[in-house]
Design a protein around this motif. Sequence first.
Motif, PDB file in Angstrom:
ATOM      1  N   THR A  63       0.994  -1.113  -0.286  1.00  0.00           N
ATOM      2  CA  THR A  63       0.112  -0.351   0.232  1.00  0.00           C
ATOM      3  C   THR A  63       0.737   0.735  -0.003  1.00  0.00           C
ATOM      4  OG1 THR A  63      -1.330  -1.247   1.452  1.00  0.00           O
ATOM      5  CG2 THR A  63      -1.739   1.125   0.882  1.00  0.00           C
ATOM      6  N   LEU A  64       1.991   1.206   0.536  1.00  0.00           N
ATOM      7  CA  LEU A  64       2.619   2.288   0.780  1.00  0.00           C
ATOM      8  C   LEU A  64       3.646   2.700  -0.286  1.00  0.00           C
ATOM      9  CD1 LEU A  64       4.092   2.266   4.876  1.00  0.00           C
ATOM     10  CD2 LEU A  64       3.133   3.893   3.462  1.00  0.00           C
ATOM     11  N   LEU A  65       4.035   1.718  -1.258  1.00  0.00           N
ATOM     12  CA  LEU A  65       5.276   2.088  -2.558  1.00  0.00           C
ATOM     13  C   LEU A  65       3.872   2.413  -3.475  1.00  0.00           C
ATOM     14  CD1 LEU A  65       7.244   1.766  -4.002  1.00  0.00           C
ATOM     15  CD2 LEU A  65       7.147  -0.920  -4.643  1.00  0.00           C
ATOM     16  N   GLY A  66       2.507   2.250  -3.485  1.00  0.00           N
ATOM     17  CA  GLY A  66       1.505   2.075  -4.162  1.00  0.00           C
ATOM     18  C   GLY A  66       1.347   3.628  -3.983  1.00  0.00           C
ATOM     19  N   SER A 113      11.355  -6.842  -8.287  1.00  0.00           N
ATOM     20  CA  SER A 113      10.477  -6.858  -9.347  1.00  0.00           C
ATOM     21  C   SER A 113       8.713  -7.309  -9.023  1.00  0.00           C
ATOM     22  CB  SER A 113      11.051  -8.173 -10.366  1.00  0.00           C
ATOM     23  OG  SER A 113      10.601  -9.364  -9.484  1.00  0.00           O
ATOM     24  N   GLN A 114       8.551  -8.673  -7.593  1.00  0.00           N
ATOM     25  CA  GLN A 114       7.147  -9.247  -7.429  1.00  0.00           C
ATOM     26  C   GLN A 114       5.825  -7.823  -7.430  1.00  0.00           C
ATOM     27  OE1 GLN A 114       6.252 -12.414  -7.487  1.00  0.00           O
ATOM     28  NE2 GLN A 114       8.016 -12.632  -8.119  1.00  0.00           N
ATOM     29  N   ILE A 115       6.486  -6.569  -6.425  1.00  0.00           N
ATOM     30  CA  ILE A 115       5.956  -5.504  -6.182  1.00  0.00           C
ATOM     31  C   ILE A 115       5.908  -4.641  -7.262  1.00  0.00           C
ATOM     32  CG2 ILE A 115       7.117  -3.627  -5.366  1.00  0.00           C
ATOM     33  CD1 ILE A 115       6.049  -4.519  -2.127  1.00  0.00           C
ATOM     34  N   TRP A 116       6.079  -4.173  -7.945  1.00  0.00           N
ATOM     35  CA  TRP A 116       5.830  -2.803  -8.966  1.00  0.00           C
ATOM     36  C   TRP A 116       4.549  -3.271  -9.253  1.00  0.00           C
ATOM     37  CZ3 TRP A 116       5.345  -2.831 -13.827  1.00  0.00           C
ATOM     38  CH2 TRP A 116       6.142  -3.372 -15.282  1.00  0.00           C
ATOM     39  N   LEU A 117       4.453  -3.880  -9.957  1.00  0.00           N
ATOM     40  CA  LEU A 117       2.903  -4.469 -10.789  1.00  0.00           C
ATOM     41  C   LEU A 117       1.524  -3.563 -10.040  1.00  0.00           C
ATOM     42  CD1 LEU A 117       2.353  -4.120 -13.801  1.00  0.00           C
ATOM     43  CD2 LEU A 117       1.997  -6.918 -13.935  1.00  0.00           C
ATOM     44  N   PRO A 118       1.627  -5.096  -8.521  1.00  0.00           N
ATOM     45  CA  PRO A 118      -0.037  -4.668  -8.110  1.00  0.00           C
ATOM     46  C   PRO A 118       0.503  -3.143  -7.076  1.00  0.00           C
ATOM     47  CG  PRO A 118       1.876  -5.731  -7.075  1.00  0.00           C
ATOM     48  CD  PRO A 118       2.499  -6.157  -8.018  1.00  0.00           C
ATOM     49  N   ALA A 119       1.761  -2.343  -7.120  1.00  0.00           N
ATOM     50  CA  ALA A 119       1.336  -1.262  -6.978  1.00  0.00           C
ATOM     51  C   ALA A 119       1.639  -0.364  -7.782  1.00  0.00           C
ATOM     52  CB  ALA A 119       2.756  -0.984  -6.241  1.00  0.00           C
ATOM     53  N   VAL A 120       1.681  -0.437  -9.003  1.00  0.00           N
ATOM     54  CA  VAL A 120       1.398   0.223  -9.603  1.00  0.00           C
ATOM     55  C   VAL A 120      -0.674   0.315  -9.721  1.00  0.00           C
ATOM     56  CG1 VAL A 120       1.199   0.974 -12.349  1.00  0.00           C
ATOM     57  CG2 VAL A 120       3.192   0.594 -11.549  1.00  0.00           C
ATOM     58  N   THR A 121      -0.944  -0.824 -10.226  1.00  0.00           N
ATOM     59  CA  THR A 121      -2.139  -0.762 -10.451  1.00  0.00           C
ATOM     60  C   THR A 121      -2.988  -0.138  -8.710  1.00  0.00           C
ATOM     61  OG1 THR A 121      -1.844  -3.163 -10.656  1.00  0.00           O
ATOM     62  CG2 THR A 121      -3.784  -2.782  -9.996  1.00  0.00           C
TER      63      THR A 121
END
Lengths: 337, 542, 292
Positions: free
Chosen positions: A102-105, A201-209
């Motif tokens: 959530t924070l990264l998003g 590499s795992q977190i960037w896509l859901p964070a972008v969403t």
Amino acid sequence: MLNQIAKRLMTAIPSIIGVIIVTFLLTRVLPGDTAAYFAGPAASEQAISEIRTKLGLDRSLPVQFVAYVQDLAAGNLGTSLTTGQPVIEDIRARLPASAELTLLGLLFSILVAVPLGILAAVKQGSWIDHLCRIVATAGVSLPVFFTGLLLVYVFYYILGWAPAPLGRLDFFYTSPTTITGFYLIDSLLTGDIEVFRAAWSQIWLPAVTLAIFSLAPIARMTRASMLAVLASDFVRTARASGLKPSKVVMGYAFRNALLPIITTLGMVFSFLLGANVLVEKVFAWPGIGSYAIEALITSDYAPVQGFVLAMAILYVLLNLAIDILYGLVDPRVRLEA
Amino acid sequence: MNRREFLKSATVLSSAAATGVTAPAVWSSASAQSARQETLLLVSESGPNNLDIHGVGTNRPGYEVAWNCYDRLMSYGSKTLPDGSASYDRDKLVPELAEEWSLSEGSVTFKLRKDAKFHDGTAVTAQDVKWSFDRAVTVGGFPTFQMKAGSLEKPEQFVAVDDHTFRVDFIRPDRLTMPDLAVIVPSIFNSKLVKSKATEADPWGLEYTKQNTAGGGAYKVSKWQSGTEVVFERNDAWTCGPMPALKRVVWRMVPSAGNRRALIERGDADISFDLPAKDFVELDKAGKVKVVSNPISNGIQYIGMNVNKPPFNKLEVRQAVAYAIPYQKIMDAVMFGLGKPLFGAGSNKVSDPVWPQPHGYATDIAKAKELMAKAGYPDGFETTLSFDLGSAAVNEPLCTLLQESLAQIGIKASLNKIPGANWRGELIKKELPLIANFFSGWLDYPEYFFFWCYHGQNALFNTMGYKNPEMDKLIDGARSAAATNDWAVYKDDVNGFIDIAFTDVPRVPLYQPYLSVAMQKQITGYQYWFHRQLDYRTLKKG
Amino acid sequence: MSIASVTAPPSKDGILSHARHIVAENPVTGVSFGLFALFLLAAIIGPYIVPYDPLASDTAAALQAPSAAHWFGTDQLGRDIFSRVVVATRLDMIIAIASVALVFLAGGFAGIASGYFGGWTDRIVGRISDTIMAFPLFVLAMGIVAALGNTVTNIIIATAIINFPLYVRVARAEANVRREAGFVQAARLSGNSEMRILLGHIAPNILPLMMVQVSLTMGYAILNAAGLSFIGLGVRPPTPEWGIMVAEGASFIISGEWWIAFFPGVTLMLAVFCFNLLGDGLRDLVDPQRRT
């Protein structure tokens, strides 16, 4: 200052009490018989009622409520049926995953939305203003689960730019030593660049969403509060006295526009925690959101209660943090109940 | 401690770790390559909630843990099916922890392996076996029920003759006793270890075994993060069978079916279970991965009708439903052909005592309408069609098709998705008028299926509340005939009860589903098991 | 607050010309008005003009890609997705409108009362709002629907409840400002009861602002219902509804049948998009000072 914080905390207590009552009632009327679940596939009526007595489910609601509050005070949130673990352990293990995402998003979202909002305000009515409006509104109009699915399809399945949506780390890597519980931070602290790269590499896509979903409110609020500030007398004075436009915008206007933006951030964060639930489901993210969904669908009420309580406490802490931040940004604002 | 000292000690610590015997936490990409050869990555929808098959409410993935981490006295042999795939052989029992056994009139005596050890190094003795069996018949719930299915009911039946000799006394002749000793429930636990963890409130140590494996099986759980992953390490001291090829098994839970398919298709995962039928069919066609499908033994997908309440208490109504079901549409659009049809045999009279087998109904709307008129419902009625939300992937399209078809004969059925835990509660009440459901029995015998699903004892699985004394007589008859090897009577009784089940149609079998699994081409040694979980011991990679 | 600062609402003519001005100045708003009309049309006459029965299965034509015969393709059971998407408009609109109407009445009234009376009324309403706001809203909606059972009515109720605090806040602030306004004082002096002032004088005055809130939350209401359907807590199958169609199509995206989830998803997005733009437009219309 401490005194003020304590006072501010006191005002949150009635909400917390409300939350406890509502959660208790909500989960007790959930359809689904916990006793029947525990009794197993071949249980007789008698076996089920024995288990019901053992679990205390045959007692009256007020009695159950008192027992629940006592357990709560002792830090006991019950045991999950689906994972078989104490709820408090599950939440402790999963909360950092949700918080990190959530924070990264939120960070992604700020990095895009704030400049966009400022540009839109400075060049009001231009194409960038319209673009800002359309991008922001389109972002909030997308169902997060749909965005998530599309991104997985495009970036993992077609382009191969993102790794498989398998949670926080590829299985070749073991999680870094827990310091903060955030893999990105922990791996850096332990100096393990390889794990950092894997976690990233795992977190960037859901964070972008998540970021796409939260662009709108931040961009809008930035634009609105910048517009208001830019029209104010002191900016006009600054401009008139021949200061560079960039200095006027960033040095004077933006600093003064920050306050409403910070308030919005608080709202957006709690908004994101809700959206997180769906994103976690799509990305197999082992956070508390996906945990709560599974529990709700199987009528497993202990985790639902624990989840909601954790969320409420998070929310209170967050608001407190925002109030304190407020005081730092604008010394005129005092912490008041 | 000042900063300098701290740094010094940290250096000592880290160099100790580097030269230590434990594997480094992170593999470099070169060693990752070789480690991958001996590591299996498995993905499935959900994971275990309990590592102990005797636990309260242990779910299906939990069975897989128990199967691989514990030994039984005996196991089943394997056979090759006509299509070339491997399956367990229900008729062949092979030694596992027991080296040999001798059957007599009233008991069976096992000789245990002398070199068998539990994971912690203690030797396996007959006392452990006795304690484990006592536990299974005492703790209640599923394990006790499963033991009972093989007439294993009382602790007195289990005798530790000496350290390596164990005897089971029969309380009645029952052909299911021996097969039942080779299913998952009679696993052998390390009684000393578990007893040391037991408390007054928990005399069988269920709390400990819920979180830890306490057996001597080929694998042990080295890490379990509930709902996320389970990691197994091979037990290199295992003696009860050939040493498994895989050193490490990593089992990840991936809730989205689409992601599971993508993982297997792109080669990121080695094995994937629980995919929608369509994905299996397409993966198979694409040829990039291997898909193995076996009919689930003694399992049927069916439409159940509550025979105790109108309108389904009327035989004609039930038959009308049986004629209205769009069988072929379901096979094509829902199962994509991945199932064995159980309809359209031409007649409801059967000649072979086997189960499941097709019934005589086929889609015939005109006939169904006629039957509805005969039953006194020419204009139909309203009802609800319920199914478990947990299996909505199959049931939702299935019920939608059925709903559409029923509307043609005037039955207006609204769909009712019931969430997980509530489904079982609703089944126990036996009030749902019309359901779509699946049932399979571990033990692959017709009388076993009928005993649970059609017998007047009205077990939970008799979801229709069906009671018929004639049916009970035939089921009981078949059970005792099988125990006494009276095969002529057995055949008549089995054919008799199948006939009744078909003409009375309290439930309409639709198809026998397949258990499918998709795996990378380099994976060999997969075998179908009655418990529908994976046996890691025979799997090989590359 | 001085009496003069509360201006009388502009006349009808003024609004129309103002609307023309806004549409002319901001074409995006114009587009959104057009889109809204289209959705409204689909909701009203959609079921009568679609080429196929949205519920009729045709397993021979299952999983077909978009074509001249099936503009949006067909789903697993061979149902025409275009027809389903169009027919679903009505249900999604009903959910959005009903839930918003409900919270408009309940939240609006509670907010006005709370702002007007202050004191205990304010405190109680405030506590209720705070309690609702302490939940992650989507999760609260999930809990309510799971507890009450998944029917359309319960989705509407749940959506209304989670929007309650928003309406209370707007109505409360506005009522608070106006409680000492000239026209209110005049009404009070002429002997009107408190309730009458509340409903007869204050409520009509804050109606325009509430309407803006309505169109802004409509979009959120649709998203919320779709989210509930996505996790299996929504509308019952086989009723066409956008969220449930996306959920059904989700498992087909990876195997290449992207159209099953794509078209309902895009329609859903367009509808929410349209409501959000409309909300902005309405705000410009009603309250030029608050333009953002």
